[in-house]
Design an enzyme around this catalytic site. Structure first.
Site, PDB file in Angstrom:
ATOM      1  N   SER A 273       8.893 -12.126   3.704  1.00  0.00           N
ATOM      2  CA  SER A 273       8.034 -10.944   3.577  1.00  0.00           C
ATOM      3  C   SER A 273       7.256 -10.985   2.273  1.00  0.00           C
ATOM      4  CB  SER A 273       8.882  -9.666   3.625  1.00  0.00           C
ATOM      5  OG  SER A 273       9.437  -9.473   4.894  1.00  0.00           O
TER       6      SER A 273
ATOM      7  N   ASP B 202       1.632  -1.582   4.626  1.00  0.00           N
ATOM      8  CA  ASP B 202       2.744  -2.412   4.135  1.00  0.00           C
ATOM      9  C   ASP B 202       2.264  -3.417   3.097  1.00  0.00           C
ATOM     10  OD1 ASP B 202       5.406  -3.030   3.861  1.00  0.00           O
ATOM     11  OD2 ASP B 202       5.418  -4.515   5.460  1.00  0.00           O
TER      12      ASP B 202
ATOM     13  N   HIS C  32       7.252  -2.701   1.630  1.00  0.00           N
ATOM     14  CA  HIS C  32       8.694  -2.545   1.887  1.00  0.00           C
ATOM     15  C   HIS C  32       9.529  -3.461   0.994  1.00  0.00           C
ATOM     16  CE1 HIS C  32       8.377  -6.088   4.705  1.00  0.00           C
ATOM     17  NE2 HIS C  32       9.601  -6.292   4.274  1.00  0.00           N
TER      18      HIS C  32
END
Length: 310
Positions: free
Chosen positions: A165, A87, A57
């Site tokens: 992230s 992911d 993402h």
């Protein structure tokens, strides 16, 4: 005081070990990036060059970007492949760039709830930020904005914020056991586990730019086995089928709602990941024997996974 000092020394050592290999990542045009996060230098599965791993993402649909390391050096990167179902994404570094030594990968399969973990990343663009906490839960599911679900994620109370992230989650030895992926609330962060499945995904993205998966068409959750079955099999739980997708390979094989899957491909199944890790490319089109407890009877079915498509 001694306990606090010991704790502090552990976190400091992990931070000093991992910090150089966790980069701030900007994807798209370096002057006007379309996304940002963190990325971790890992050993190259192919044995050549340098690769980084981050979240799918974070890179979204970008094909390139720039990684900036804690010492201020930077490297142009190219997206080799991204896998929304895990992911994860893999980046190649320009061959002329110099990068820090890779991290030491660990194995999340040995994690225990309550265990110390340290997160290293670049929240809000603040390079080399470190937080510490514990493993709050294991085997969580993470819904994504496109309706997919990332399975088997690690829950931690180590503070994560936007920009974390793609960064590293490490154990007390400085071994990376997860890739931070989401902030689910105050004191609730999630990370993709680093394990055999992750290694297979990263190797596939490195080699082919994508991950081919088999598809059965079952939705399930762990459930306890009856006492007599548990004693006979030497394990306490199986995977209860909550839904069989219509016209799926599972439906054609005769799997039913309520079946309790105990084996797949002659290997134990106690949770979703045990089934998922048998559904990579080599499972497509191959007969997959599945044993289920149906009522009081053990039933063997033969499923043929199809290729999972978008």
């Amino acid at each position: 005081m001694d306990e606090l000092d010991s704790y502090s020394r552990t976190v400091v050592t992990v931070a000093e070990t991992l910090g150089p290999a966790v980069a701030a990542l900007a994807v798209g045009d370096p002057e006007r990036p379309r996304g940002a996060g963190s990325a971790v230098v890992i050993p190259d599965p192919a044995g050549t060059g340098t690769v980084l791993v981050t979240n799918a993402h974070v890179v979204d649909r970008a094909r390139s970007g720039r990684a900036t390391f804690a010492d201020g050096t930077h490297a142009d990167v190219r997206v080799l492949g991204a896998d929304p179902l895990s992911d994860l994404a893999v980046l190649a570094v320009h061959p002329d760039a110099t990068t820090p030594a890779p991290v030491t990968p660990g194995d999340a399969s040995g994690l225990r709830v309550g265990q110390l973990v340290v997160a290293v990343g670049n929240p809000f663009g603040l390079a080399g930020s470190v937080t510490a906490g514990v493993v709050s839960g294991l085997g969580r599911s993470l819904p994504t904005k496109d309706g997919r679900v990332v399975e088997d994620v690690i829950q931690t109370d180590a503070a994560l914020n936007p920009g974390n992230s793609g960064g590293a989650l490490a154990d007390a030895h400085g071994h990376v056991v997860g890739i931070n992926t989401a902030v689910a609330g105050v004191g609730l962060g999630l990370a993709v586990p680093w394990n055999d499945t992750t290694r297979a995904i990263v190797a596939s993205l490195r080699a082919d730019g994508r991950v081919r998966r088999g598809y059965l068409g079952v939705v399930g959750a762990p459930a306890p086995l009856p006492v007599d079955v548990a004693l006979r099999l030497g394990r306490r739980q199986g995977l209860r089928v909550a839904e069989v997708v219509r016209d799926s390979p599972a439906a054609r094989a005769g799997l039913r709602n309520g079946d309790l899957i105990v084996d797949a491909d002659h290997e134990p199944v106690t949770q979703a990941r045990d089934l998922q890790r048998r559904l990579f490319a080599d499972a497509i089109g191959r007969t997959l024997p599945v044993t289920v407890l149906r009522g009081e009877a053990m039933v063997d079915v033969l499923a043929v996974p199809a290729e999972l498509t978008s």
